[in-house]
Design an enzyme around this catalytic site. Structure first.
Site: not given
Length: 271
Positions: A14, A67, A76-77, A200-201, A210-212
């Site tokens: 990311n 975003n 965001c993680g 990812e939305r 994506c961390g989360t």
């Protein structure tokens, strides 16, 4: 037009543009449009998201995240690990810090020149084994909010799933209306490891990590007894992350996400 200093950071694939906005150089009314502009990969810096570091009365600083399509997200993680590294590089904090997000307070620890450990708040809204038919396929979906909502789907071969097609359809499914959801496809591998691909939305495409999303995937995989915590994760970008948490009386707590967050470059942009 004004010149603004920025950092570009990458965290497990990311990538983010980060700006020190403690002096309110970017007004809130300008932030969404600026994210859309700066995250464009063909005409600007290019990134999955824009992160602004702002003043906080509750913690060391505040994280505001957008975003690449200009939409605002509460958390965001990988972005959280990136802003922790950013604040450390700016000298705002030492190795241990606490910062505010729209989803709650988070603590972080700089472990090394490349690795950041993020202590997340307790996830919520767990749902297991939702059965949905999406066009020609039947899916068994579990969901969990780890700061933002995530759907998690276990597959036998992660390389054979059409992440863009089915991720987009599930992301917009009426089950997850009105806000929609992020979508994670997960394959269980050897050595307590899962492989994760995420639609990812807000980016509206598959991202390298994506961390989360890996956090939600790891927790649900552990709940389903497919792995044990701490869980090792390999993302689409081939980076390695680790998720740990505690389970007690049906409550999920002490959630930690650890992985790389690296400064790619610094610059000045005219906006």
């Amino acid at each position: 037009m004004k010149n603004i200093n920025f950092y570009k950071l990458t965290a497990a694939g990311n990538d983010f543009v980060l700006i020190d906005n403690r002096n309110n150089i970017i007004r809130e009314s300008e932030q969404s449009a600026l994210a859309l502009k700066l995250c464009d990969r063909k005409y600007a810096i290019g990134a999955d998201g824009l992160i602004l570091l702002e003043k906080s009365e509750k913690a060391d600083f505040r994280m505001r995240y957008y975003n690449s399509d200009g939409s605002h997200a509460s958390m965001c993680g990988n972005g959280g690990r990136s802003i922790a590294r950013f604040a450390y590089e700016l000298g705002i904090v030492k190795q241990n810090m606490k910062f505010e997000t729209d989803a709650g307070l988070i603590t972080a620890d700089i472990k090394s020149e490349t690795v950041v450990n993020l202590a997340l708040y307790d996830p919520k809204d767990l749902q297991l084994d939702i059965k949905l038919q999406i066009e020609d396929k039947n899916f068994e979906i579990s969901s969990l909010n780890t700061g933002v909502p995530h759907a998690v789907i276990f597959v036998d071969d992660i390389e054979k799933i059409n992440v863009f097609k089915y991720g987009r359809l599930i992301r917009h499914h009426e089950k997850f209306a009105p806000a929609g959801t992020n979508v994670n496809f997960v394959q269980v591998a050897e050595d307590n490891t899962i492989l994760v691909r995420t639609y990812e939305r807000g980016v509206e495409d598959e991202t390298l990590a994506c961390g989360t999303g890996v956090t939600a995937s790891s927790i649900i995989a552990a709940i389903k007894n497919k792995v044990k915590v701490p869980v090792k994760i390999i993302t689409r970008g081939k980076d390695k992350l680790s998720v740990n948490c505690s389970f007690e009386n049906s409550k999920i707590s002490n959630v930690f996400l650890e992985g790389p967050a690296i400064v790619a470059f610094k610059g000045t942009v005219a906006v």
